[in-house]
Design a protein around this motif. Structure first.
Motif, short mmCIF file in Angstrom:
data_model
loop_
_atom_site.label_atom_id
_atom_site.label_comp_id
_atom_site.label_asym_id
_atom_site.label_seq_id
_atom_site.Cartn_x
_atom_site.Cartn_y
_atom_site.Cartn_z
N ARG A 19 54.43 38.14 40.73
CA ARG A 19 53.11 37.54 40.48
C ARG A 19 52.71 37.70 39.02
N PHE A 213 47.18 30.05 42.63
CA PHE A 213 47.43 31.22 41.79
C PHE A 213 48.32 30.81 40.64
N PRO A 214 48.07 31.31 39.43
CA PRO A 214 46.84 32.02 39.04
C PRO A 214 45.66 31.06 39.08
N SER A 215 44.48 31.64 39.10
CA SER A 215 43.27 30.82 39.24
C SER A 215 43.18 29.81 38.11
#
Length: 216
Positions: A19, A213-215
């Protein structure tokens, strides 16, 4: 699919580093949080081994190793220059990751979860892990990060595992003579990059709307 899909588990160190690489490289995906005790059929169809992280690209390509996901993302966009730039730096990075993912991870698992291995306790394996942590501290006494003066691939790949080791017994870890390693870990845990990827999202179920994701 209009976006790649990343199957993840928030607390898994392998998923954490995947991530982080997706976030820093700004590779937008649909993030699916997995409950490991109830793995969704879509995950198992993509990767029958059923571990996370798993990245399914829009064309159907499946990447189911965390380091490969990191490299896929960073080779597309590396704005913070995480990737090593010399062969010598690559060799150091590969060596750190191999030691982390092999002997250190084995010691970590047995230290943290001795009952899973029919062990009375994990002390012998803690001692084995200490050797690796002492080596990291020695490097960090000479430079700010494992990758050099700036945070990079080696730091992102190892920090989630060092964190897990440290949190197995926080008091004991804080008492060790590893000032550089402790400072490096604290800086990592307080960083925006770490806090962002640790945001909680609901467990994914088939038919749910995607969590981007990511925002963006």
């Amino acid at each position: 699919m209009s976006l790649p899909v990343l199957y993840s588990f928030r607390r898994c160190p392998y998923a954490m580093r995947a991530r982080m690489a997706m976030a820093v490289s700004q590779q937008v995906c649909a993030l699916r949080e997995v409950v490991l005790a109830h793995k969704p059929e879509a995950l198992l169809q993509a990767s029958p081994k059923g571990t996370v992280p798993v990245l399914v690209l829009v064309d159907g390509t499946v990447i189911d190793q965390s380091l490969d996901i990191m490299l896929w993302a960073l080779q597309r966009h590396d704005p913070e220059h995480w990737l090593p730039t010399t062969e010598a730096a690559w060799e150091r990075t590969r060596s750190w990751i191999a030691e982390n993912d092999g002997p250190f991870k084995q010691a970590l698992d047995r230290y943290k979860y001795p009952h899973r291995y029919a062990l009375p306790d994990g002390m012998a394996h803690r001692a084995a892990g200490v050797v690796f942590l002492q080596a990291l501290d020695a490097v960090l006494r000479a430079q700010a990060c494992l990758a050099g003066p700036q945070f990079g691939l080696a730091d992102a790949a190892l920090a989630p595992f060092v964190r897990q080791f440290a949190h197995t017994d926080v008091v004991w870890f804080s008492q060790q003579d590893w000032p550089a390693l402790q400072a490096w870990l604290t800086q990592f845990e307080q960083s925006t990059r770490y806090l962002h990827v640790m945001n909680k999202i609901p467990a994914w179920e088939s038919g749910q709307a995607a969590v981007t994701f990511p925002s963006i």
